[in-house]
Design a protein around this motif. Structure first.
Motif, mmCIF file in Angstrom:
data_model
loop_
_atom_site.group_PDB
_atom_site.id
_atom_site.type_symbol
_atom_site.label_atom_id
_atom_site.label_comp_id
_atom_site.label_asym_id
_atom_site.label_seq_id
_atom_site.Cartn_x
_atom_site.Cartn_y
_atom_site.Cartn_z
ATOM 1 N N HIS A 86 0.844 -1.200 0.000
ATOM 2 C CA HIS A 86 0.000 0.000 0.000
ATOM 3 C C HIS A 86 0.872 1.241 0.000
ATOM 4 O O HIS A 86 1.998 1.215 0.479
ATOM 5 N N ARG A 87 0.299 2.328 -0.498
ATOM 6 C CA ARG A 87 0.904 3.645 -0.280
ATOM 7 C C ARG A 87 0.509 4.086 1.119
ATOM 8 O O ARG A 87 -0.671 4.115 1.448
ATOM 9 N N ALA A 144 2.031 -4.872 3.198
ATOM 10 C CA ALA A 144 0.902 -5.469 3.917
ATOM 11 C C ALA A 144 0.878 -6.983 3.786
ATOM 12 O O ALA A 144 0.445 -7.687 4.694
ATOM 13 N N GLU A 191 -1.054 -10.569 15.305
ATOM 14 C CA GLU A 191 -1.393 -9.299 15.929
ATOM 15 C C GLU A 191 -1.990 -8.322 14.922
ATOM 16 O O GLU A 191 -1.808 -8.478 13.710
ATOM 17 N N SER A 192 -2.635 -7.297 15.448
ATOM 18 C CA SER A 192 -3.238 -6.272 14.602
ATOM 19 C C SER A 192 -2.197 -5.685 13.647
ATOM 20 O O SER A 192 -1.062 -5.416 14.032
ATOM 21 N N GLY A 193 -2.569 -5.526 12.382
ATOM 22 C CA GLY A 193 -1.672 -4.931 11.401
ATOM 23 C C GLY A 193 -0.766 -5.919 10.685
ATOM 24 O O GLY A 193 0.035 -5.533 9.838
ATOM 25 N N CYS A 194 -0.891 -7.224 10.987
ATOM 26 C CA CYS A 194 0.040 -8.189 10.393
ATOM 27 C C CYS A 194 -0.382 -8.633 8.998
ATOM 28 O O CYS A 194 0.338 -9.395 8.345
ATOM 29 N N GLY A 195 -1.547 -8.186 8.537
ATOM 30 C CA GLY A 195 -1.939 -8.501 7.162
ATOM 31 C C GLY A 195 -3.073 -9.498 7.026
ATOM 32 O O GLY A 195 -3.360 -9.963 5.927
ATOM 33 N N LYS A 196 -3.780 -9.785 8.135
ATOM 34 C CA LYS A 196 -4.863 -10.766 8.081
ATOM 35 C C LYS A 196 -5.977 -10.311 7.137
ATOM 36 O O LYS A 196 -6.435 -11.072 6.297
ATOM 37 N N ALA A 239 5.547 -1.836 9.275
ATOM 38 C CA ALA A 239 5.371 -2.539 8.005
ATOM 39 C C ALA A 239 5.932 -1.711 6.853
ATOM 40 O O ALA A 239 5.969 -2.158 5.717
HETATM 41 N N1 LIG Z 1 -5.618 1.034 2.376
HETATM 42 C C1 LIG Z 1 -4.471 1.040 3.065
HETATM 43 N N2 LIG Z 1 -3.550 2.016 2.909
HETATM 44 C C2 LIG Z 1 -2.390 1.994 3.572
HETATM 45 N N3 LIG Z 1 -2.035 1.041 4.442
HETATM 46 C C3 LIG Z 1 -2.900 0.028 4.644
HETATM 47 C C4 LIG Z 1 -4.173 -0.040 3.980
HETATM 48 N N4 LIG Z 1 -4.820 -1.148 4.394
HETATM 49 C C5 LIG Z 1 -3.998 -1.762 5.271
HETATM 50 N N5 LIG Z 1 -2.853 -1.059 5.434
HETATM 51 C C6 LIG Z 1 -1.697 -1.440 6.271
HETATM 52 O O1 LIG Z 1 -1.321 -2.755 5.868
HETATM 53 C C7 LIG Z 1 -0.923 -3.516 7.004
HETATM 54 C C8 LIG Z 1 -1.786 -4.755 7.100
HETATM 55 O O2 LIG Z 1 -3.117 -4.355 7.415
HETATM 56 P P1 LIG Z 1 -4.314 -5.392 7.638
HETATM 57 O O3 LIG Z 1 -4.293 -6.385 6.549
HETATM 58 O O4 LIG Z 1 -5.548 -4.596 7.822
HETATM 59 O O5 LIG Z 1 -3.884 -6.093 9.015
HETATM 60 P P2 LIG Z 1 -4.778 -6.873 10.114
HETATM 61 O O6 LIG Z 1 -6.083 -7.216 9.481
HETATM 62 O O7 LIG Z 1 -3.957 -8.080 10.471
HETATM 63 O O8 LIG Z 1 -4.919 -5.952 11.280
HETATM 64 C C9 LIG Z 1 -1.015 -2.592 8.203
HETATM 65 O O9 LIG Z 1 0.255 -2.028 8.411
HETATM 66 C C10 LIG Z 1 -2.010 -1.541 7.755
HETATM 67 O O10 LIG Z 1 -1.781 -0.315 8.425
#
Ligand SMILES: Nc1ncnc2c1ncn2[C@@H]1O[C@H](COP(=O)(O)OP(=O)(O)O)[C@@H](O)[C@H]1O
Ligand SMILES: [Mg+2]
Length: 334
Positions: A14-15, A29, A48-53, A277
């Protein structure tokens, strides 16, 4: 056996919102994800939160196109097929259940309209047959027929999630992906929704991907557990063995931190924050918090090693001994 869905070496970048307008940082991500889900199988995803689930979930249902890698749905490459074919394939083959049913449902439509919509869009059956299917779906998820003409706002959170589940099932999908389906619900109704999903999975033979940070629930619901860390799948373990047979130190630490009520454990402490990330560490992303890490871990991310059991593989240079109990680990580490 053909997988219902298979992801090969998928990357999502992602940007970032940080880094300034002109030079946006990149957020890694999802990195090099490989996963296959078979018919009738339930795969749980933890981390954990933010791991890409959620990113992995979105790739599996075709909402997120990976920057590179392949997504095969019933052996057909999703992102090389014509867009109309992809929409039809995903629209009828896949159901997604989101965390928050109050934002996932159109607030202006009655329950009946919400459930009819997929049938109308994909032109399933005659008018009366669609009405019959709506009744069938409501009864499948345990909603009284009298609620057909109410708006989502008039329902409880649990009822709204039942509507969302019914909508996901409307076209008899081969795959259902549920991303934290109970996190937004009252604790008192969570078990009901989980039991409903389990029951439907049995009755409909669904392939189910279940994402949650409630890892004990994931363990109980799944056949296999996928552990993610900083955008990577780091382990895949048969669910019944995950607590004591997982080989990746991170999986062990995760499961030691939330003991089951009957089996309290001492948590394995993880030191330091999850790295960004945007700038993931070289080599193994977990090395900055791992008590086993050495120079090798900084050099390269190991490929998957197969454990002695089928369906179990992990990416770690220094795996936990297979027969070492998490209880003993927690006592001596780090
Ligand atoms: N649309 C987006 N733009 C920028 N960063 C994103 C976006 N969606 C997710 N991220 C980032 O990608 C990473 C993975 O996010 P995410 O898949 O939602 O994790 P999880 O569901 O495990 O909490 C995180 O660092 C999150 O901040
Ligand atoms: Mg998420």
């Amino acid at each position: 056996m053909t997988a219902v869905v298979e992801v090969r070496d998928a990357h999502v970048v992602h940007r970032a919102r940080s880094g300034g307008l002109l030079r946006r940082d990149r957020v890694y991500a999802l990195t090099g994800a490989d996963l296959a889900v078979a018919a009738g199988e339930t795969v749980g995803v933890v981390g954990e939160s933010g791991c890409g689930k959620s990113t992995l979930a979105r790739v599996l249902v075709g909402i997120q196109r990976p920057a590179s890698g392949t997504v095969l749905f019933q052996a057909r490459d999703l992102w090389t097929m014509p867009p109309a074919e992809r929409r039809a394939t995903l629209g009828t083959g896949v159901g997604m259940i989101f965390q928050d049913p109050s934002t996932a449902l159109n607030r202006r439509l009655t329950v009946r309209r919400i459930l009819r919509d997929p049938l109308d869009v994909h032109d399933r059956g005659s008018g009366p047959e669609r009405e019959e299917r709506v009744r069938e779906l409501m009864s499948l998820v345990g909603l009284p027929g009298a609620l057909a003409d109410v708006l989502p706002g008039q329902l409880s959170g649990g009822q709204r999630q039942r509507v969302a589940i019914a909508r996901a099932l409307a076209l008899d999908p081969a795959l259902v992906v549920a991303d934290e389906p109970t996190s937004a619900l009252d604790v008192s109704v969570r078990a009901q929704i989980l039991n409903l999903l389990l029951d439907l999975r049995e009755r409909l033979g669904l392939a189910l991907v279940f994402v949650s940070h409630d890892i004990q629930t994931v363990r109980r619901m799944s056949d296999r557990v996928i552990t993610m860390y900083l955008g990577r799948i780091v382990e895949e373990t048969p669910a019944d063995r995950v607590t004591d047979a997982a080989r990746h130190p991170y999986t062990r630490a995760l499961f030691s931190a939330t003991p089951g009520l009957l089996d309290p454990l001492d948590p394995i402490p993880l030191t330091g924050p999850v790295p960004s990330a945007t700038r993931p560490p070289s080599g193994c992303p977990f090395r900055t918090r791992c008590w086993k890490a050495d120079h090798l871990c900084a050099e390269a991310m190991p490929e998957f090693s197969a454990a002695s059991r089928p369906g179990h593989r992990y990416r770690c240079h220094h795996p936990v001994e297979e027969d070492q109990s998490t209880r003993d680990l927690a006592r001596q580490e780090p």
